[in-house]
Scaffold this motif. Sequence first.
Motif, short mmCIF file in Angstrom:
data_model
loop_
_atom_site.label_atom_id
_atom_site.label_comp_id
_atom_site.label_asym_id
_atom_site.label_seq_id
_atom_site.Cartn_x
_atom_site.Cartn_y
_atom_site.Cartn_z
N ASP A 260 0.85 -1.18 -0.03
CA ASP A 260 0.00 -0.04 0.14
C ASP A 260 0.87 1.10 0.02
O ASP A 260 0.60 2.14 -0.61
CB ASP A 260 -0.87 0.08 1.40
CG ASP A 260 -1.82 -1.46 1.41
OD1 ASP A 260 -1.81 -1.88 0.35
OD2 ASP A 260 -2.24 -1.62 2.21
N TYR B 264 -6.59 -7.66 -0.61
CA TYR B 264 -5.65 -7.95 -1.72
C TYR B 264 -6.06 -9.00 -2.86
O TYR B 264 -5.42 -8.94 -3.87
CB TYR B 264 -4.55 -8.54 -1.04
CG TYR B 264 -3.87 -7.49 -0.01
CD1 TYR B 264 -3.23 -6.37 -0.57
CD2 TYR B 264 -3.84 -7.68 1.34
CE1 TYR B 264 -2.51 -5.50 0.23
CE2 TYR B 264 -3.32 -6.52 2.11
CZ TYR B 264 -2.70 -5.41 1.53
OH TYR B 264 -2.19 -4.63 2.28
N SER C 131 -8.03 -7.58 -10.13
CA SER C 131 -7.85 -6.44 -11.06
C SER C 131 -6.59 -6.38 -11.66
O SER C 131 -6.56 -6.14 -12.92
CB SER C 131 -8.20 -5.19 -10.23
OG SER C 131 -9.29 -5.07 -9.47
N MET D 70 -7.31 -6.76 -5.47
CA MET D 70 -6.48 -6.14 -6.07
C MET D 70 -5.68 -6.95 -6.87
O MET D 70 -5.51 -6.52 -8.18
CB MET D 70 -5.33 -5.58 -5.10
CG MET D 70 -5.88 -4.30 -4.13
SD MET D 70 -5.09 -3.84 -2.73
CE MET D 70 -3.68 -3.37 -3.68
N PHE E 20 -6.84 1.28 -6.34
CA PHE E 20 -6.43 0.79 -5.21
C PHE E 20 -6.34 1.45 -4.14
O PHE E 20 -6.76 1.17 -3.06
CB PHE E 20 -4.93 -0.05 -5.39
CG PHE E 20 -5.16 -1.09 -6.47
CD1 PHE E 20 -6.29 -1.67 -6.93
CD2 PHE E 20 -4.08 -1.71 -7.19
CE1 PHE E 20 -6.09 -2.63 -7.59
CE2 PHE E 20 -4.01 -2.80 -7.98
CZ PHE E 20 -5.05 -3.22 -8.20
#
Length: 259
Positions: A31, A223, A229, A226, A200
């Motif tokens: 992150d 996650y 994607s 994420m 994100f």
Amino acid sequence: MTDYLLSLAADPAAWVALATLIAMEVVLGIDNLIFISILTNKLPEHQRERARRIGIGAAMLLRLGLLGTIAIIVQLTDPVFTAFGHGFSWRDLILIAGGLFLVWKATKEIHHNVDPDPGPDMFDNKGAGQLGFAAAIGQILLLDLVFSVDSIITAVGMTEHIPIMVIAVVVTVAVMLLAATPLANFISANPTIVMLALGFLLMIGMTLIAEGFGAHVPKGYIYAAMAFSALIEGLNMLTRRAGQRKKAAMAQPSDPASG
């Protein structure tokens, strides 16, 4: 002290705790790394590498410094006031503030990416449409603090041994330093990845706000979304490149000898 370290080195449970904590810290560091990559890519090219090193180095110093005040960090989870039926701690307030900042920053960056003439930002360098070096470092330090507090509290929940936490922090920061420039270059070279990364950041910001209000969101779900994607975007990139190669092949003149 030496006997204590030797006993830790000989304890298999300590090695398992170290490996688990490093994995957790690296995942949490993603992150922070995405934010640093997007932010430093707005700087002039000759300043980007330096800004990344300063930002990531500051993250390590913050986390090691917080480890030195671990007794205070643990108390950050104690409620300081109650509102809407929920007891808010200093950790909650830090997460909410950090989440709001991430949502605001990601929204502004999306606006700047889709608006052909977005106008100067409050952090622009004298209104020139370019982020200033000091402003970039300041924003990185702000998010470093939020992620560092969350990281240390996570570490405290997994082990009580300070040396294990220190090693995990140093290893995580080393991984971030190695990955920072390749990730930033990849984001810069692929405009669609920028929008995905900003998405994100929006999701991470909302997760921090939810955590601050007491709604626990399993990190695995975040996650996994994420990763899915990123997989879809990877397939889109492969499709676009295949189409570009096909167009380039069709545009080439045919060989007269072959006719």
